[in-house]
Motif scaffolding. Structure first.
Motif, PDB file in Angstrom:
ATOM      1  N   GLU A 112       0.463 -10.099   4.069  1.00  0.00           N
ATOM      2  CA  GLU A 112      -0.776  -9.419   4.473  1.00  0.00           C
ATOM      3  C   GLU A 112      -0.533  -7.954   4.837  1.00  0.00           C
ATOM      4  OE1 GLU A 112       0.769 -11.747   8.070  1.00  0.00           O
ATOM      5  OE2 GLU A 112       0.413 -12.216   5.967  1.00  0.00           O
ATOM      6  N   GLU A 119      -0.570  -6.213   1.570  1.00  0.00           N
ATOM      7  CA  GLU A 119      -1.890  -6.284   0.947  1.00  0.00           C
ATOM      8  C   GLU A 119      -2.929  -5.438   1.689  1.00  0.00           C
ATOM      9  OE1 GLU A 119      -5.175  -9.726   0.316  1.00  0.00           O
ATOM     10  OE2 GLU A 119      -3.124 -10.216  -0.292  1.00  0.00           O
ATOM     11  N   ASN A 120      -2.965  -5.558   3.015  1.00  0.00           N
ATOM     12  CA  ASN A 120      -3.992  -4.880   3.817  1.00  0.00           C
ATOM     13  C   ASN A 120      -3.564  -3.516   4.325  1.00  0.00           C
ATOM     14  OD1 ASN A 120      -5.543  -7.235   3.555  1.00  0.00           O
ATOM     15  ND2 ASN A 120      -4.662  -8.115   5.410  1.00  0.00           N
ATOM     16  N   TYR A 168       1.697   0.514   3.361  1.00  0.00           N
ATOM     17  CA  TYR A 168       1.755  -0.930   3.105  1.00  0.00           C
ATOM     18  C   TYR A 168       3.171  -1.484   3.274  1.00  0.00           C
ATOM     19  CZ  TYR A 168      -2.873  -0.029   1.293  1.00  0.00           C
ATOM     20  OH  TYR A 168      -4.187   0.346   1.179  1.00  0.00           O
TER      21      TYR A 168
END
Length: 120
Positions: free
Chosen positions: A20, A23-24, A14
């Protein structure tokens, strides 16, 4: 001095400056080259006389996923530091950290940073 390599090591993590990315997450690819005197291992066939690449892989995975970094430069530094700290036979290490899914609006294979660190 000989070279032990781990090429194309994929780790999901990450890292990135964009929210993002943290987060993803995304796939990263590491190429690691470790310089070490492994001549005794070549003569004795003794694992204790070399750098155990399976153990290195576990160490790299642990430190690479332990925190979220903004920059791949920092993530590569952490990997280099961990290898030098945990494997005394390694005299220098080169890590190329590839980010194939970097959020840039272009067609590309990957962006990367390559870093070499040595014992003082």
């Amino acid at each position: 001095m000989e070279t032990i390599r781990i090429k194309g090591l994929e780790i999901f993590a990450y890292h990135g400056v964009n929210p993002e990315e943290k987060e993803n997450g995304q796939k990263f690819i590491l190429d690691i080259a470790m310089q070490a005197d492994i001549s005794r291992a070549a003569q004795t066939d003794d694992l204790n006389e070399t750098v155990n690449y399976a153990a290195v892989r576990k160490t790299v995975n642990a430190v690479f996923t332990a925190q979220k970094y903004d920059l791949i430069e920092r993530a590569a530094q952490v990997v280099c530091d961990a290898i030098l700290e945990n494997y005394p036979k390694v005299q220098s290490v080169t890590v190329e950290l590839k980010k194939p899914e970097a959020p840039i609006n272009a067609v590309f294979d990957y962006v990367s940073v390559e870093m070499t660190r040595s014992r003082a």
